[in-house]
Every structure is written in C-alpha cells, then in structure tokens.
Design a protein around this motif. Structure first.
Motif, short mmCIF file in Angstrom:
data_model
loop_
_atom_site.label_atom_id
_atom_site.label_comp_id
_atom_site.label_asym_id
_atom_site.label_seq_id
_atom_site.Cartn_x
_atom_site.Cartn_y
_atom_site.Cartn_z
N VAL A 239 0.74 -1.31 0.05
CA VAL A 239 -0.08 0.28 0.03
C VAL A 239 0.82 1.35 -0.19
CG1 VAL A 239 -1.71 -1.26 1.20
CG2 VAL A 239 -0.36 0.29 2.80
N ALA A 240 0.39 2.31 -0.45
CA ALA A 240 1.05 3.66 -0.33
C ALA A 240 -0.03 4.73 -0.30
CB ALA A 240 1.53 3.89 -1.87
N ILE A 241 0.27 5.56 0.79
CA ILE A 241 -0.95 6.56 1.12
C ILE A 241 -0.18 7.97 1.28
CG2 ILE A 241 -2.41 7.15 3.07
CD1 ILE A 241 -2.41 4.07 3.90
N THR A 242 -0.88 9.19 0.76
CA THR A 242 -0.63 10.42 1.34
C THR A 242 -2.02 11.13 1.21
OG1 THR A 242 0.82 12.47 0.82
CG2 THR A 242 -0.01 11.33 -1.19
N HIS A 243 -1.87 12.37 1.64
CA HIS A 243 -2.83 13.43 1.38
C HIS A 243 -2.66 14.60 0.51
CE1 HIS A 243 -5.11 11.17 4.70
NE2 HIS A 243 -6.07 11.78 4.34
N SER A 244 -3.54 15.08 -0.19
CA SER A 244 -3.20 16.05 -1.18
C SER A 244 -3.50 17.52 -0.35
CB SER A 244 -4.14 15.98 -2.24
OG SER A 244 -4.29 17.31 -3.01
N LYS A 245 -2.81 18.57 -0.81
CA LYS A 245 -3.00 19.73 -0.13
C LYS A 245 -4.20 20.48 -0.81
CE LYS A 245 1.68 20.72 0.63
NZ LYS A 245 2.79 21.61 0.26
N THR A 246 -4.46 19.94 -2.30
CA THR A 246 -5.29 21.01 -3.18
C THR A 246 -6.51 20.09 -3.43
OG1 THR A 246 -4.04 19.98 -5.07
CG2 THR A 246 -3.47 22.07 -4.32
N GLN A 247 -6.50 18.65 -3.56
CA GLN A 247 -7.91 18.32 -3.92
C GLN A 247 -8.92 18.01 -2.62
OE1 GLN A 247 -6.21 14.96 -6.35
NE2 GLN A 247 -7.67 13.43 -5.08
N TYR A 248 -10.11 17.88 -3.20
CA TYR A 248 -11.12 17.57 -1.92
C TYR A 248 -11.52 15.99 -1.83
CZ TYR A 248 -12.27 22.66 -1.97
OH TYR A 248 -12.01 23.92 -1.72
N SER A 249 -11.47 15.53 -3.00
CA SER A 249 -12.05 14.08 -3.05
C SER A 249 -11.08 12.96 -2.61
CB SER A 249 -12.83 13.84 -4.11
OG SER A 249 -12.29 14.35 -5.15
N GLU A 250 -11.40 11.76 -2.53
CA GLU A 250 -10.65 10.53 -2.33
C GLU A 250 -10.26 10.22 -3.60
OE1 GLU A 250 -12.60 7.85 0.10
OE2 GLU A 250 -13.73 9.48 1.15
N GLU A 251 -8.79 9.45 -3.64
CA GLU A 251 -8.22 8.92 -4.92
C GLU A 251 -7.83 7.64 -4.32
OE1 GLU A 251 -4.60 9.82 -7.68
OE2 GLU A 251 -6.07 11.65 -7.47
N TYR A 252 -8.14 6.57 -5.25
CA TYR A 252 -7.62 5.46 -4.85
C TYR A 252 -6.95 4.64 -6.25
CZ TYR A 252 -10.14 6.10 -0.54
OH TYR A 252 -10.54 6.46 0.73
N GLU A 467 -20.66 13.18 -4.88
CA GLU A 467 -20.06 14.24 -3.51
C GLU A 467 -19.50 13.32 -2.61
OE1 GLU A 467 -22.25 16.48 0.24
OE2 GLU A 467 -23.75 15.56 -1.37
N GLU A 468 -20.08 12.26 -2.07
CA GLU A 468 -19.43 11.27 -1.17
C GLU A 468 -18.19 10.69 -1.71
OE1 GLU A 468 -20.63 11.84 1.56
OE2 GLU A 468 -22.55 12.69 1.15
N SER A 469 -18.15 10.06 -2.87
CA SER A 469 -17.09 9.35 -3.20
C SER A 469 -17.01 8.93 -4.62
CB SER A 469 -17.12 7.93 -2.76
OG SER A 469 -16.33 6.93 -3.23
N MET A 470 -15.89 8.93 -5.35
CA MET A 470 -15.77 8.63 -6.61
C MET A 470 -16.16 7.16 -7.01
SD MET A 470 -14.45 10.94 -8.91
CE MET A 470 -13.70 9.76 -10.11
N GLU A 471 -16.38 6.38 -6.09
CA GLU A 471 -16.81 4.86 -6.18
C GLU A 471 -18.24 4.89 -6.65
OE1 GLU A 471 -16.22 2.61 -2.86
OE2 GLU A 471 -14.03 1.82 -3.57
N ASP A 472 -19.11 5.97 -6.48
CA ASP A 472 -20.48 6.29 -6.87
C ASP A 472 -20.83 6.88 -7.96
OD1 ASP A 472 -21.21 4.94 -4.16
OD2 ASP A 472 -20.95 6.90 -3.36
N LEU A 473 -19.64 7.41 -9.02
CA LEU A 473 -19.80 7.75 -10.15
C LEU A 473 -20.51 7.02 -11.14
CD1 LEU A 473 -18.78 10.07 -12.16
CD2 LEU A 473 -17.00 8.48 -12.80
N ARG A 474 -21.77 7.91 -11.65
CA ARG A 474 -22.92 7.21 -12.34
C ARG A 474 -22.40 6.93 -13.63
NH1 ARG A 474 -27.88 9.67 -12.60
NH2 ARG A 474 -29.07 7.75 -12.15
N TYR A 475 -21.48 7.76 -14.38
CA TYR A 475 -21.23 7.72 -15.82
C TYR A 475 -19.64 7.50 -15.95
CZ TYR A 475 -25.68 10.21 -15.72
OH TYR A 475 -27.03 10.46 -15.43
N ASN A 476 -19.46 6.63 -16.82
CA ASN A 476 -18.02 6.34 -17.15
C ASN A 476 -17.33 7.47 -18.05
OD1 ASN A 476 -15.41 4.69 -17.06
ND2 ASN A 476 -15.90 3.65 -19.06
N ASN A 477 -18.22 7.93 -18.93
CA ASN A 477 -17.63 9.21 -19.86
C ASN A 477 -18.29 10.29 -19.61
OD1 ASN A 477 -16.24 6.97 -21.13
ND2 ASN A 477 -17.97 6.49 -22.01
#
Length: 618
Positions: A239-252, A467-477
C-alpha cells in the motif's frame, strides 16, 4: 392461425470458438471503441498479450518486455521460456488450452483465464505468434482466428521467448488508433507492480524500483502532497498513502494480481475501512470517516488465489477470500494496515501531526458546510423530480453486472437547441444529457461552498453522484459538448476549471472528454461525408464526383437529430482531457483562470484547440 414453427436438432447451432468471440466481443473485452477511452477494447487486446509476458516475469523468466506500436501493428516480445513448440497453435486458438489451468505454474495469474490470446487472435485481421526455445523457432500466422500458415520448428539463434504481432480487425474496431498516453499509463502500472521489470515501448524505457510509491509520485506533483508517501509492503499486499493539499475528494488506485481494478471491489472497500479504523485508534479519537479520508491519494495491490471478479474485464473484485489458508480479504487488509500504518505513525511524528491537522481542518470545513449542504441536497431532490437539466439513461457505471455499463455517458451541453438534438438522437440506454443555462460560474480559487450555493454545479454534482465518493460515479464518460467557437471554448474552459478545482481525479482517471463534431458536411446524391478538419474536407471533395454540396456547421444546434445520431453513435469522436503531471493543479488553474491579461486571453483563444485542450500532455 400462425404456422407451427418446427424446433428440431437443425435449430441448435454450435458456434466455434472464434465465431463466438467475433459475434460477442463485448463478453471478452468489454466495450469496443476507437481508442479514445482508456478501457476501449484495443487496449484490452494489448493487455492480454502483455499479461502472458508478465506471468513469465513473475515465474522468474525474462526481465525485459519489448513493445512497439506503429500505425496499427502491435508487436510484443518477451524473453521468457517460450511457448512449448508443439503447443504454439493450440495455445492461441483452442479454448481451454493454456498453462494457466495448471495452478502449480500460475498460482496468481492475471489474464482472462486462458482465453486472452484466443480473443486477440479472433479479433485481429492479422495475428502472428513466434516461440523460440531450445534453439528452435516455431511460427504460426492467423487471420480472424483462422490459421493461414505454420512454419517450423527450425534452427534459430534467437534468444528464447515469445513474440506476438497483431493488427486489430477494423471490421470490429472502426477508425481506431492507439493513444500513447493510455498505453504508457498501462505499462507504468505494470512496472510499478513488478519492481525490477523493464518494459521498452517504442524505444522508451519504463522501470520502477519503489512500486506503488513511484505510482503516487509519478501521477501527482510532489508539491501537492501534504506529507511524504507512506509505503508499506507485505507478502501479498502493498500500500501507498498520502494526502493532497489541493484536491477535495478521495483517490484510490487498486490492483489484484496485477489487474487494475478501476471500479474497486472488496479489497478497496476493506482498505478504506482499515485506514479509518487505524487512524481513529492511533489518535484515540472517533473522527468521521469522511474527514479522515478527505483528500487522500492512495494505492493498494493484493495477490489473491483464484480471484472472483464481478465482470469479465475484471474491473471490480468480488472475492471475499485471499485463498489457501489465509483469512478473508477484509481481515487480511485490516490486520496489515492496522499493524504497519500504526507503526509508521508512531515512528514518524511529523507526518502524524500533519495528518491530524488535515483531519481537524476537514472536520471544521464539513461543519461549516453542513447547513448549506442540507439545503442544497433538498434543492437537488426537488429539482430532480422535475429536473429538465438532466435527461437520464437506463444503464449506469455502477451496474457492473450489465454488459454496457462502461458505455454510460453524460453529455454536458449548452443551450436548448444543442441539448434537444442530442436528446432526440441519443441511445437512451447508455447516454444521458445535462443542459447548462448559459456560461457556468468561474469557480477558480473558490471553496467547496460554491458547489452547493451554485444551482448548476450542485445539480451537476448530484447528477454525477460524486459528492461522497468517486466509487459512486454514475457515468464512465463525461463529455463536454459545446460549440467550437470562442463562447463554446470559454464554457469548456469553465467546466474543466470546475472539475480541476473540485474533482481532479475525474480528469486523472480519464473520465472527461470533449465531443468532436464535424465542421463540414460534403455530399452528392449518392454519399454524405462528415469532415472534422480542412484536410478531411479536401479529401471528401476529391472523393465525391461532380460538384458536391458543402455545408459548414456553425454550432451544434444547426445539426438535426437525424444527423447527430452519426456523431454520438458508433463513430463518436472523443478527445480526452488529460493532466500534465509536470504542472501542479494550482499553478495550472492560476495560469488559465487567474487574472486575464490581454496576452493570456489571446494565448487561450489561439491555443485552446481541441487537440491540446487545456491539459493535454505535451
């Protein structure tokens, strides 16, 4: 009365392996596409061939893979053991034949369960395999899965290994082209997951010594990181982990047995849960999960015996067990992160302090936003009951069990005439339309509050469900469909600014595109050709006899629904919006959306062509 239809043995038809793959390619390689999207079939074909080379590397055979793509011809050469010479034809053309069924040889294999190279063979107009071992060379050449010629075994001085060459079949992949950016990203993932492996692509070398740590540092500007990457490795986990200073959401970034699980799954859910539990225990505070994970940038890779995926193209892990005598995926990840992340935070107090400060700041921002967020949600709910802005489709990205979930697309349009044309000509199963009233707000430098206060942004966020997470994104494009004039360019820029400011991972993960629409229609009585450039217009005039009629399209609203169907159907042309990693998001936004001097305005108008849209890598 209707005549009784006979149902006899004659009605039962068995397709041979190649007919079935060619008739139902989506079952094997997901969506087809022309190469403008990273998950288009032509990249899956390449991946399937490379996966076999990776399996050789994992078994300790061959440390270098050479790949070239020139025009439409793909060559992949490894220096592994080589396919056993007597089985070269069978391995690429007989179902249920291959080394991956022997679990001793391939305990944690990555490919399509031994179907991979057969699918590539069946879907290629030209396919050639060469195997060299024991100073002998065997070659077989196919077309659309049919064996055309076979040579050898004969004496050779070539190094041992396998070379596969193929050209995807243009009857299936129309107007396709490989985009180097997508190929390079795929190859980088391979070297991050296999430290010590070297991949040479069109002469450029890719190599990684630090695995997932390199992945995070190569995909993000280090200046945007709150603290140095926490990098933890175990037997079957990294695993590798850090936090961004600029972005709001989670990235995996998540991987199983080397497969990039772009839609997450049980391992990613367990990883998110484990981070929250470990952080709460370390600080002895019951922080909100969303505050702990806000702005996280992370990666996880696990190896599982015989993984179960939720779709044939393996983008979401469904397994709950690690295999063998190991515990469940959830327990294994929880135990590993609980022990090693806790140890790391105890030893690195500066990182621990920075992380805690970030969590407290996220908590403060969340509380400040809570009132306005509730109002905005209520507004969005009311609006969605009679929301003319969104004309939704039936299949969404989260419907992983449905064949076409990767085709789910949201068109963002300006004005009623353009959205009307797209709405009437779209595929209601996979294509949705969101119409903007006019120019969106310039969100540069604003806080997340603006997303809730601004009705259009709030409804767009609700439509995307991010809003809560990118995992819930409804459209691929997510496709920006604006006119190609200066006003359309400006709207395009304002939308890209919104995504960069609040949801940059939509761009990082290649979900954002610009719709290409034709500039000209050239036609005579027999044929109509739509042209996307001056050069295409000239070629069309040369091709059509007589004096063809030439129409220039000024805006999307001028194109009738009957015509629009050609531009958003099988022949859709999309230009991906890409981030230039060399520039931090903050400096990128400041350059394009900061106080506009006349020079900068002139630069934007002259340079914001579709080919380099704002952030295309140089």
């Amino acid at each position: 009365m209707a005549e009784n239809t006979q149902y006899t043995e004659d009605n039962i038809r068995s397709l041979d392996w190649k007919e079935h793959i060619r008739m139902r390619p989506g079952m094997y390689i997901g969506k087809l596409g022309d190469g403008s999207s990273a998950d288009d079939g032509i990249y899956i074909l390449l991946k399937e061939v490379i996966d076999n080379c990776i399996d050789e590397f994992v078994m300790g055979a061959g440390k270098t893979i050479e790949i070239s793509i020139k025009d439409k011809l793909v060559n992949v050469r490894d220096y592994g053991r080589g396919i056993p010479l007597g089985k070269v034809v069978d391995v690429v053309s007989k179902m249920n034949t291959g080394g991956k069924y022997d679990s001793r040889a391939f305990k944690k294999s990555v490919g399509l369960n031994g179907v991979g190279t057969k699918a590539v063979n069946a879907l290629s107009s030209f396919f050639k395999v060469q195997s060299s071992r024991d100073s002998q060379l065997k070659t077989a050449e196919f077309s659309q899965g049919n064996l055309m010629q076979e040579e050898g075994p004969s004496e050779t001085s070539q190094r041992k290994g396998t070379k596969v060459s193929f050209i995807p079949d243009e009857l299936i992949f129309k107007n396709f082209k490989y985009r180097n950016e997508y190929v390079e990203r795929m190859l980088k993932n391979y070297v991050y997951l296999n430290p010590g492996l070297t991949i040479v692509f069109n002469g450029e070398k890719f190599h990684s010594e630090n695995g997932l740590k390199d992945l995070l540092e190569d995909n993000n500007n280090v200046e945007d990181m709150l603290y140095p990457v926490i990098h933890l490795k175990g037997n079957d986990i990294e695993v590798a982990i850090t936090h961004s200073k600029t972005q709001y959401s989670e990235e995996y970034h998540s991987f199983v047995n080397g497969q990039n699980t772009t839609q997450g799954g049980t391992h990613q859910s367990a990883f998110r849960e484990a981070i929250v539990k470990t952080v709460r225990d370390f600080y002895s505070k019951s922080y909100e999960a969303s505050d702990i994970r806000k702005s996280i940038i992370s990666a996880i890779s696990i190896k599982v015996m015989e993984p179960v995926f939720e779709s044939q193209t393996k983008t979401k892990l469904g397994s709950t067990d690690m295999g063998g005598d190991l515990p469940t995926v959830r327990t294994y990840i929880n135990d590993f992160v609980g022990k090693y992340l806790d140890n790391y935070l105890h030893k690195n107090t500066e990182t621990a302090e920075l992380l805690q400060r970030k969590i407290v700041q996220a908590e403060r921002e969340r509380k400040e936003l809570s009132g306005i967020r509730k109002l905005a949600k209520d507004r969005a709910k009311k609006a969605s009951l009679h929301n003319k802005k969104l004309r939704d489709c039936r299949i969404h990205l989260g419907d992983t069990k449905k064949d076409r979930c990767l085709e789910s697309t949201l068109f963002i349009t300006e004005g009623d005439s353009a959205s009307g044309s797209i709405t009437k000509s779209r595929d209601v199963n996979t294509q949705a339309v969101f119409s903007l009233k006019g120019k969106p707000l310039n969100s540069y430098g604003m806080s997340k509050k603006v997303v809730y206060e601004n009705e259009e942004f709030n409804l767009l966020q609700a439509a995307l469900n991010i809003e809560e997470s990118m995992e819930d994104l409804r459209y691929n494009n997510i496709v920006i469909a604006t006119d190609a004039d200066v006003d359309g360019m400006h709207i395009r820029l304002l939308l890209i600014t919104f995504f960069l400011q609040f949801f940059p991972e939509l761009i990082k993960e290649n979900h954002l595109y610009i719709l290409q629409t034709p500039l000209f229609r050239v036609r005579n009585k027999k044929e109509t050709i739509y042209c996307y450039s001056e050069e295409e217009r000239r070629n069309a005039i040369d091709k059509l006899t007589g004096k063809p009629e030439i129409t220039r399209f000024k805006g999307l609203g001028e194109i009738s629904p009957d015509e629009f169907v050609h531009f958003i159907g099988d022949d859709i042309r999309l230009e991906p919006v890409m981030l230039d990693k060399a520039m931090s998001i903050e400096s990128l936004l400041q350059f394009y959306m900061g106080k506009n001097t006349p020079d900068r305005q002139k630069f934007i108008i002259e340079n914001l062509k579709v080919e380099i849209d704002l952030v295309e890598e140089k």
